[in-house]
Design an enzyme around this catalytic site. Sequence first.
Site, mmCIF file in Angstrom:
data_model
loop_
_atom_site.group_PDB
_atom_site.id
_atom_site.type_symbol
_atom_site.label_atom_id
_atom_site.label_comp_id
_atom_site.label_asym_id
_atom_site.label_seq_id
_atom_site.Cartn_x
_atom_site.Cartn_y
_atom_site.Cartn_z
ATOM 1 N N ASP A 49 0.819 -1.208 0.000
ATOM 2 C CA ASP A 49 0.000 0.000 0.000
ATOM 3 C C ASP A 49 0.857 1.263 0.000
ATOM 4 O O ASP A 49 0.567 2.214 0.719
ATOM 5 C CB ASP A 49 -0.973 -0.011 1.186
ATOM 6 C CG ASP A 49 -2.104 1.014 1.022
ATOM 7 O OD1 ASP A 49 -2.334 1.468 -0.117
ATOM 8 O OD2 ASP A 49 -2.733 1.365 2.043
ATOM 9 N N ARG A 191 0.045 12.483 11.817
ATOM 10 C CA ARG A 191 -1.277 12.122 11.313
ATOM 11 C C ARG A 191 -1.595 10.699 11.743
ATOM 12 O O ARG A 191 -0.807 9.773 11.500
ATOM 13 C CB ARG A 191 -1.287 12.216 9.785
ATOM 14 C CG ARG A 191 -2.651 11.959 9.180
ATOM 15 C CD ARG A 191 -2.592 12.162 7.686
ATOM 16 N NE ARG A 191 -2.301 10.918 6.995
ATOM 17 C CZ ARG A 191 -2.914 10.541 5.872
ATOM 18 N NH1 ARG A 191 -3.823 11.305 5.313
ATOM 19 N NH2 ARG A 191 -2.588 9.409 5.303
ATOM 20 N N ASP A 193 -3.371 7.783 10.836
ATOM 21 C CA ASP A 193 -4.017 7.233 9.640
ATOM 22 C C ASP A 193 -5.023 6.155 10.015
ATOM 23 O O ASP A 193 -4.812 5.381 10.951
ATOM 24 C CB ASP A 193 -2.947 6.646 8.705
ATOM 25 C CG ASP A 193 -3.543 6.115 7.428
ATOM 26 O OD1 ASP A 193 -3.953 6.939 6.593
ATOM 27 O OD2 ASP A 193 -3.617 4.883 7.277
ATOM 28 N N GLU A 234 -7.056 11.238 10.877
ATOM 29 C CA GLU A 234 -7.451 11.138 9.468
ATOM 30 C C GLU A 234 -8.729 10.319 9.365
ATOM 31 O O GLU A 234 -8.743 9.130 9.699
ATOM 32 C CB GLU A 234 -6.320 10.500 8.654
ATOM 33 C CG GLU A 234 -6.583 10.426 7.161
ATOM 34 C CD GLU A 234 -7.174 9.087 6.703
ATOM 35 O OE1 GLU A 234 -7.776 9.048 5.613
ATOM 36 O OE2 GLU A 234 -7.008 8.093 7.439
ATOM 37 N N HIS A 291 -2.992 11.585 -1.900
ATOM 38 C CA HIS A 291 -2.486 10.374 -2.551
ATOM 39 C C HIS A 291 -3.621 9.407 -2.873
ATOM 40 O O HIS A 291 -3.439 8.490 -3.675
ATOM 41 C CB HIS A 291 -1.451 9.684 -1.663
ATOM 42 C CG HIS A 291 -2.008 9.218 -0.360
ATOM 43 N ND1 HIS A 291 -2.304 10.078 0.678
ATOM 44 C CD2 HIS A 291 -2.335 7.985 0.089
ATOM 45 C CE1 HIS A 291 -2.783 9.394 1.699
ATOM 46 N NE2 HIS A 291 -2.806 8.127 1.367
ATOM 47 N N ASP A 292 -4.780 9.571 -2.236
ATOM 48 C CA ASP A 292 -5.964 8.786 -2.577
ATOM 49 C C ASP A 292 -6.775 9.556 -3.616
ATOM 50 O O ASP A 292 -6.342 10.578 -4.123
ATOM 51 C CB ASP A 292 -6.795 8.513 -1.327
ATOM 52 C CG ASP A 292 -6.135 7.496 -0.396
ATOM 53 O OD1 ASP A 292 -5.422 6.604 -0.909
ATOM 54 O OD2 ASP A 292 -6.312 7.605 0.823
ATOM 55 N N ASP A 335 -12.458 1.632 -2.654
ATOM 56 C CA ASP A 335 -13.441 2.537 -2.070
ATOM 57 C C ASP A 335 -14.326 3.115 -3.161
ATOM 58 O O ASP A 335 -13.872 3.897 -3.994
ATOM 59 C CB ASP A 335 -12.702 3.656 -1.322
ATOM 60 C CG ASP A 335 -13.638 4.522 -0.496
ATOM 61 O OD1 ASP A 335 -14.847 4.419 -0.674
ATOM 62 O OD2 ASP A 335 -13.129 5.307 0.326
ATOM 63 N N TYR A 337 -16.378 5.291 -2.842
ATOM 64 C CA TYR A 337 -16.656 6.693 -2.553
ATOM 65 C C TYR A 337 -15.493 7.614 -2.903
ATOM 66 O O TYR A 337 -15.301 8.641 -2.294
ATOM 67 C CB TYR A 337 -17.034 6.868 -1.082
ATOM 68 C CG TYR A 337 -18.280 6.094 -0.711
ATOM 69 C CD1 TYR A 337 -19.510 6.438 -1.258
ATOM 70 C CD2 TYR A 337 -18.227 5.024 0.163
ATOM 71 C CE1 TYR A 337 -20.649 5.742 -0.934
ATOM 72 C CE2 TYR A 337 -19.364 4.313 0.501
ATOM 73 C CZ TYR A 337 -20.582 4.679 -0.057
ATOM 74 O OH TYR A 337 -21.711 3.974 0.271
ATOM 75 N N ARG A 392 -5.524 4.253 -8.138
ATOM 76 C CA ARG A 392 -4.988 5.450 -7.493
ATOM 77 C C ARG A 392 -3.660 5.906 -8.100
ATOM 78 O O ARG A 392 -3.248 7.049 -7.906
ATOM 79 C CB ARG A 392 -4.834 5.206 -5.984
ATOM 80 C CG ARG A 392 -6.180 5.126 -5.267
ATOM 81 C CD ARG A 392 -6.032 4.842 -3.803
ATOM 82 N NE ARG A 392 -5.443 3.527 -3.549
ATOM 83 C CZ ARG A 392 -5.208 3.051 -2.329
ATOM 84 N NH1 ARG A 392 -5.513 3.768 -1.272
ATOM 85 N NH2 ARG A 392 -4.683 1.853 -2.174
#
Length: 482
Positions: A49, A191, A193, A234, A291-292, A335, A337, A392
């Site tokens: 990932d 952050r 995540d 996040e 990045h997404d 995802d 969405y 992505r």
Amino acid sequence: MQLKNEAMLITYADSLGNNLKDLAKVLQGPLKDVVGGVHILPFFPSSGDRGFAPMDYTKVDPSFGNWEDIRALAENYYLMFDFMVNHISAQSPYFKDFLAKKDQSEYADLFIRYKNFWPNGKPTQEQVDLIYKRKPRAPYRIAEFADGTQEKVWCTFDEEQVDLDVTTPTTKKFIKNNLEFLSKQGASIIRLDAFAYANKKIGTNCFFIEPEIWKTLRECTDVLDAHNVAVLPEIHEHYTIQLKIAEHGYYVYDFALPMLVLHTLFSSRVDRLVHWMEICPRKQFTTLDTHDGIGVVDVKDLMTDEETEAAREALYAQGANVKKKYSSAEYNNLDIYQINCTYYSALGNDDQAYLLARVLQCFAPGIPQIYYVGLLAGENDIELLEKTKEGRNINRHYYTLEEIEAAVQRPVVQRLFGLLKFRNTSKAFDGEFSVKALNENTIEITWNNTAEKISTKMTANICNKTFTIIETVNGKDHEIKI
């Protein structure tokens, strides 16, 4: 370095050049004075990932560089690091030790074992249906132990990302030790995540579970506060979650802004954007791209479902080199969405529309974050997309130093740099914010710093994609040319 109210670059360690040393050269060369902060996406050894399956937080992936390179960047920029509070790599020494020693492993309590979590060792279908999950089944992977036995452990995302049990003393110690270590390596903000997935509870959707989520957040914050490091949870979800976190005094992300700006530019209507800017948190980081993909779920109820769908369709109709299939299972999209596309290409590679989008972002409440592809007004990378079949990757181009030198000469990039330099240096943005619609198609945003006797007003006509910026210093007006 302390966190500053200056634009922050988001980049991988190997996306602007090959490594951290190249990144430093680019920041001090073509990008000098353009950003004040850098979010370096996960630079630890990782098994998947693109860094988000970390194996060891105490190490920098040697292909990127070392901690000296990170600390050198921290001398000139405020830095954001990632900490995956929800999971760790299946290739990490912790999970490997667990597989080798099972119950005798000192890390056995680091993971969520189905046999201990669920009554009778397995969830009912009703319980599975409740879970906010990223798989079409219960979220698990099989742990295969050295003694030949197997059992299920919780795994929300990829098989390489094994979930942590944030409730156990073992995990609490793991979190504390790693956050303390990262705090000493130059981080100004960390952050968290996949934060909303961290707490699991039977009979719930296992997403942002209250009050448990607040305890986990407080435990992380207590560690970081001691080192004067800020925290940024996040979360991609309904905008009211961001409002709730902001009420507790934390930084949040404005993930609603990307779709609201697209809707504004596609429809030429400013009402939805004005409403959000009136009610959105002030202590936040704004984004248009990351990045997404471009998030959609975050604008639920800020736009009607019909407006959201219209913006999506306009993107596919007017955008450059973007197709619906790039955000589908055919391209390994996790995802539904999100839309896989660069923000520049989402606006049809239209320089003026893109620049206006960035003006709206820079004048919105919060500190603007700009993804490296967006900083260079990058188009969709169809070659990388097709080579990897990873949706992505359309927005994850690897820039060579030569490509960067060429990209920064483009007028749209030069104007964007000018905008960011203005945003970084004007004291007006440390003042009070106000916004209003002058008419259906025109927005006016004002920042007024009475203490410094400076204000700036931006007026944009969405129909013809034009804007003016007037700065007033000690009562005297002058136009800022971008």
